[in-house]
Design a protein around this motif. Structure first.
Motif, short mmCIF file in Angstrom:
data_model
loop_
_atom_site.label_atom_id
_atom_site.label_comp_id
_atom_site.label_asym_id
_atom_site.label_seq_id
_atom_site.Cartn_x
_atom_site.Cartn_y
_atom_site.Cartn_z
N ARG A 93 -4.39 21.73 -8.32
CA ARG A 93 -5.49 21.58 -8.84
C ARG A 93 -6.08 20.13 -8.76
O ARG A 93 -7.29 19.97 -8.36
CB ARG A 93 -5.12 21.29 -10.59
N PHE A 94 -5.37 19.35 -8.19
CA PHE A 94 -5.64 17.99 -7.68
C PHE A 94 -6.60 18.35 -6.65
O PHE A 94 -7.65 17.60 -6.17
CB PHE A 94 -4.59 17.16 -7.33
N PHE A 144 -3.10 11.38 1.15
CA PHE A 144 -2.55 11.60 0.01
C PHE A 144 -2.03 12.87 -0.30
O PHE A 144 -0.88 13.04 -0.83
CB PHE A 144 -3.55 11.00 -1.04
N TYR A 171 4.98 16.80 -11.71
CA TYR A 171 4.36 18.02 -12.61
C TYR A 171 4.67 19.23 -11.80
O TYR A 171 4.13 20.16 -12.33
CB TYR A 171 3.03 17.61 -12.98
N ILE A 192 3.60 6.02 -5.46
CA ILE A 192 3.37 6.10 -7.16
C ILE A 192 2.80 7.36 -7.29
O ILE A 192 3.12 8.24 -8.11
CB ILE A 192 3.11 4.74 -7.81
N GLY A 193 1.29 7.24 -6.97
CA GLY A 193 0.54 8.54 -7.21
C GLY A 193 1.10 9.92 -6.92
O GLY A 193 1.02 10.70 -7.49
N PRO A 240 -0.12 21.82 -10.33
CA PRO A 240 -0.97 20.58 -10.61
C PRO A 240 -1.37 19.81 -9.11
O PRO A 240 -2.57 19.38 -9.12
CB PRO A 240 -0.24 19.55 -11.49
N PRO A 271 0.77 -1.10 -0.03
CA PRO A 271 -0.03 -0.15 0.06
C PRO A 271 0.81 1.30 -0.04
O PRO A 271 0.34 2.25 -0.44
CB PRO A 271 -0.80 0.05 1.30
N ILE A 322 -8.00 10.59 1.24
CA ILE A 322 -7.47 11.73 0.40
C ILE A 322 -6.47 12.65 1.29
O ILE A 322 -5.82 13.26 0.64
CB ILE A 322 -9.23 12.53 0.15
N TRP A 354 4.27 10.69 -9.06
CA TRP A 354 3.53 11.13 -10.46
C TRP A 354 3.05 12.50 -10.30
O TRP A 354 3.27 13.33 -11.24
CB TRP A 354 2.25 10.16 -10.61
N LEU A 355 2.24 12.96 -9.10
CA LEU A 355 1.86 14.07 -9.08
C LEU A 355 2.85 15.24 -8.98
O LEU A 355 2.83 16.20 -9.80
CB LEU A 355 0.88 14.10 -8.04
N PHE A 415 3.58 1.77 -1.42
CA PHE A 415 4.35 2.03 -2.91
C PHE A 415 2.95 2.37 -3.67
O PHE A 415 3.28 3.44 -4.78
CB PHE A 415 5.07 0.71 -3.54
N LEU A 416 2.02 2.02 -3.57
CA LEU A 416 0.77 2.52 -4.37
C LEU A 416 0.61 4.02 -4.24
O LEU A 416 0.28 4.39 -5.06
CB LEU A 416 -0.37 1.54 -4.01
N ILE A 417 0.48 4.10 -2.86
CA ILE A 417 0.34 5.70 -2.65
C ILE A 417 1.35 6.34 -3.07
O ILE A 417 1.18 7.68 -3.77
CB ILE A 417 -0.01 5.74 -1.18
#
Lengths: 364, 369
Positions: free
Chosen positions: B149-150, B287, B142, B134-135, B146, B128, B284, B138-139, B130-132
């Protein structure tokens, strides 16, 4: 360009059912298409510029925009991207589209493909640019945000703005259902059944008694079958395709239920998902949603509610980082521009067509 | 004249977005699941500690804003060398990197724990995380806009369940749980208020906003509104937890807010378990906090050490902070370390910026002389 009598034929191409508004469609001749545009919008600020693209096909491509409304940065960027196209042959608008869009990997379309003149007029008055390609009955509108793709002409034509706003929000909810419902079902039933009300858990368990497959496999199989039926509907000639798909769909579901191979609840979920996906107006966006459905389902199958949340984050991360010709793809929600909500998220009541600032030249 | 799209379509943040930025950046596990340490220290007077702590936080925010306004085109790490001198500024910057790095590790650790409690009992902890990550990576690649914006896009999904949860629980409050007031005197309340102020980790993001804002002069009001909303939310949740569970039960629970949600019953309503309402905003909030902290850490390092490989720094920082979880032996140790970190936060969120402001005024640095 001279304005003469309309010479554009109105051909019935049933891509969307329209209850109000002009049904005039573009033809395959670029001259006729431009003529009908100038006829509907005889504004001296309406400017066209011509490009010849395709080293072999020498296809004529024309951009049209209102020079007092359009953002010069966006117009210049579009011209620049058109000039850089290296293709040998331009067969369709899609050849231009894939060469000018910001991200080719994104599942979300960044331009709008339009076949009606009245939609073009609205787009031009918003400050967007229309791209006409010779021998194509559709034109490209750029830039295009997410909310433009969920827009239908009736939203503007409907008499009561409250109804329009209501149906728009219903469409957004349908979009969320189409993307997340099967994965939500998989996550809840497979990983966190304690979060489902007990009566509903009992009903689902009773309905699933004797079915051989786990919930996620049931969901994947049925979603796959639904896709096959849908493809048959599109590929076969109108009446035959419809009859075959309805027959196939009903037979498969009934046989599955009677033989206890699939359970009732998953049929409700898949049915609702498919119906919800058909409320999304654009063909390209609809196709992308179907792929995203499988992605969220996979994440929910592997990691339950947590996986679903993560897949939702991934989709939103992509949407927040995506731009269309410099405009954030999720405008006016991200970034929040309240002036644009009147004709995107809601439809405000006004005598004029509601406008926003999204594409307009920005104050320095 | 031909203009590029970057010149014509400016990527700036509207100051009106600041309340949402602050809400989602600051709210994470501790504040969200209701600050445990405040309960332990201030007991049933925690609501008073929250009120008083709210005043401290608002005052601190005011000074952060004053500092931001003196340097409207630069972020904190860019202007501290002018004020403190290069060597001290470097030490301060390294301190911040350590602070953000350890905060990230704590957040990742907590993500894993929460995930194990609520979602995936048997899945290895690193998956879990790593999953968080990665997101978040990624964000962050940028840049900052961004991320904002997210935050704006996801804010309805964050706020609606919280408001619903508050509305559903309001009627369950029992006033007697608040009495007697100030039974142990004012000292625990004061201590609790200081701890409460320390839970606002992420507030320092204000010092990094100015280069992205369309108009820094208009940032004052929305920032104070944002802090006001955040204080109100924290005050309401603290009051609800004490009012519903009572201080004795609250102190025994690891996740008092979730325990509170489990007692809701609405006759005739099909849903029974309302914890789900809180898990969505919790994920949320976490993250977003992870993304913003990773941004501050990576871009801070990129800026201070003038590194050109931005993406590499972001990947490496994410990896280091994740691997640092191995240094946290168990959850009890985590809680202890989190307590220490809260005290450190007071230094990094309030003390250092306010000292910088004082020095900037004395040395006449910045625009508002």
């Amino acid at each position: 360009m001279e304005s003469t009598h309309p010479i554009v034929e109105v051909t019935p191409r049933a891509e969307q059912q329209l209850y109000r508004g002009s049904k005039q469609l573009y033809s395959e001749s670029i001259e006729e298409n431009l003529q009908s545009l100038f006829q509907r919008l005889p504004d001296p600020n309406l400017v066209t510029e011509e490009f010849i693209i395709g080293s072999r096909s020498k296809t004529k491509v024309v951009i049209a925009y209102l020079q007092d409304v359009a953002n010069t940065g966006i117009v210049d960027e579009i011209k620049d991207r058109l000039n850089k196209i290296k293709a040998e042959v331009i067969l369709d608008t899609s050849y231009v589209e894939r060469n000018i869009q910001d991200s080719i990997l994104s599942p979300f379309p960044q331009v709008e493909i339009v076949s009606k003149v009245n939609i073009t007029l609205t787009a031009l008055t918003q400050g967007r640019v229309a791209i006409f390609v010779d021998c194509c009955p559709e034109i490209i509108i750029a830039p295009t945000t997410f909310f433009d793709l969920l827009d239908t002409p009736e939203d503007a034509y409907r008499r009561w703005f409250v109804a329009s706003s209501f149906f728009r929000i219903a469409r957004f909810i349908s979009f969320i259902i189409a993307t997340l419902l099967p994965s939500f079902y998989i996550a809840l039933t497979s990983f966190n059944p304690e979060l489902i009300p007990s009566m509903l858990t009992l009903t689902i368990t009773a309905a699933r008694e004797g079915t051989p497959f786990p919930i996620y496999l049931e969901a994947f199989i049925l979603m796959g079958v639904a896709e096959i039926v849908r493809m048959v509907m599109i590929r076969m000639p109108n009446t035959t395709g419809l009859a075959i798909s309805i027959f196939a769909g009903i037979t498969l579901v009934l046989t599955g239920l009677v033989t206890n191979i699939i359970s009732g609840p998953i049929i409700i979920i898949v049915g609702l998902t498919i119906i919800a996906s058909f409320t999304i107006p654009g063909f390209d966006l609809r196709s992308s949603i179907r792929i995203l459905q499988f992605f969220t389902m996979l994440m929910a199958t592997l990691f339950g509610l947590f996986g679903l949340a993560v897949s939702f984050f991934y989709i939103l991360v992509h949407l927040s980082t995506l731009k269309t010709f410099g405009i954030p793809y999720m405008a006016p929600l991200g970034p929040i521009e309240l002036s644009g909500w009147g004709h995107t998220i809601f439809r405000k009541t006004s005598v004029d067509m509601p406008q926003d600032e999204t594409y307009k030249p920005q104050k320095k | 004249m031909t203009m590029t799209i970057k010149e014509n379509v400016k990527d700036k943040i509207d100051p009106r977005a600041i309340p949402l930025i602050l809400l989602l950046t600051i709210i994470e596990f501790e504040l969200f699941t209701v600050a445990r340490k405040v309960f332990l220290i201030a007991g049933r007077d925690s609501w008073l500690a929250a009120l008083l702590g709210g005043i401290f936080v608002t005052l601190g925010t005011y000074f952060l804003l004053r500092l931001m306004n003196r340097f409207p085109k630069q972020n904190f790490l860019q202007y501290i060398p002018q004020i403190w001198g290069k060597p001290i500024a470097l030490i301060i910057a390294l301190g911040y990197f350590l602070f953000w790095g350890s905060f990230l590790t704590l957040l990742f650790k907590n993500t894993a724990e929460v995930n194990q409690v609520f979602f995936l009992e048997k899945t290895p902890l690193l998956i879990p995380i790593f999953l968080i990550a990665i997101g978040a990576v990624w964000l962050v690649t940028y840049g900052f806009v961004p991320i904002i914006r997210f935050i704006q896009i996801i804010s309805p999904v964050f706020l609606i369940p919280i408001l619903l949860a508050i509305l559903l629980t309001l009627s369950e409050i029992e006033i007697r749980n608040f009495f007697p007031i100030l039974a142990n005197g004012i000292t625990p309340v004061l201590k609790g208020a200081v701890i409460y102020a320390g839970y606002f980790q992420g507030l320092e993001v204000i010092l990094f906003l100015s280069p992205f804002l369309a108009d820094t002069n208009k940032a004052f009001k929305p920032t104070l509104i944002g802090i006001g909303l955040l204080n109100m939310l924290a005050f309401v949740s603290i009051t609800l937890v004490i009012g519903i569970l009572g201080i004795k039960n609250t102190n025994e629970m690891l996740w008092p807010a979730f325990a509170m949600m489990s007692i809701i019953e609405i006759p005739g309503f099909p849903a029974e378990r309302f914890e789900l309402l809180l898990t969505v905003p919790l994920l949320i909030g976490v993250f977003v906090t992870i993304s913003v902290t990773l941004y501050l850490l990576s871009y801070g390092i990129i800026q201070v050490f003038k590194i050109s490989h931005k993406k590499t720094v972001i990947y490496v920082m994410a990896l280091i902070t994740i691997l640092a979880i191995m240094l946290v032996p168990d959850f009890a140790w985590y809680i202890k370390f989190r307590g220490i970190h809260t005290y450190a936060a007071i230094i990094f969120i309030y003390f250092l910026p306010i000292s910088t402001l004082t020095l900037a005024v004395l040395r006449k640095k910045g625009e508002y002389l």
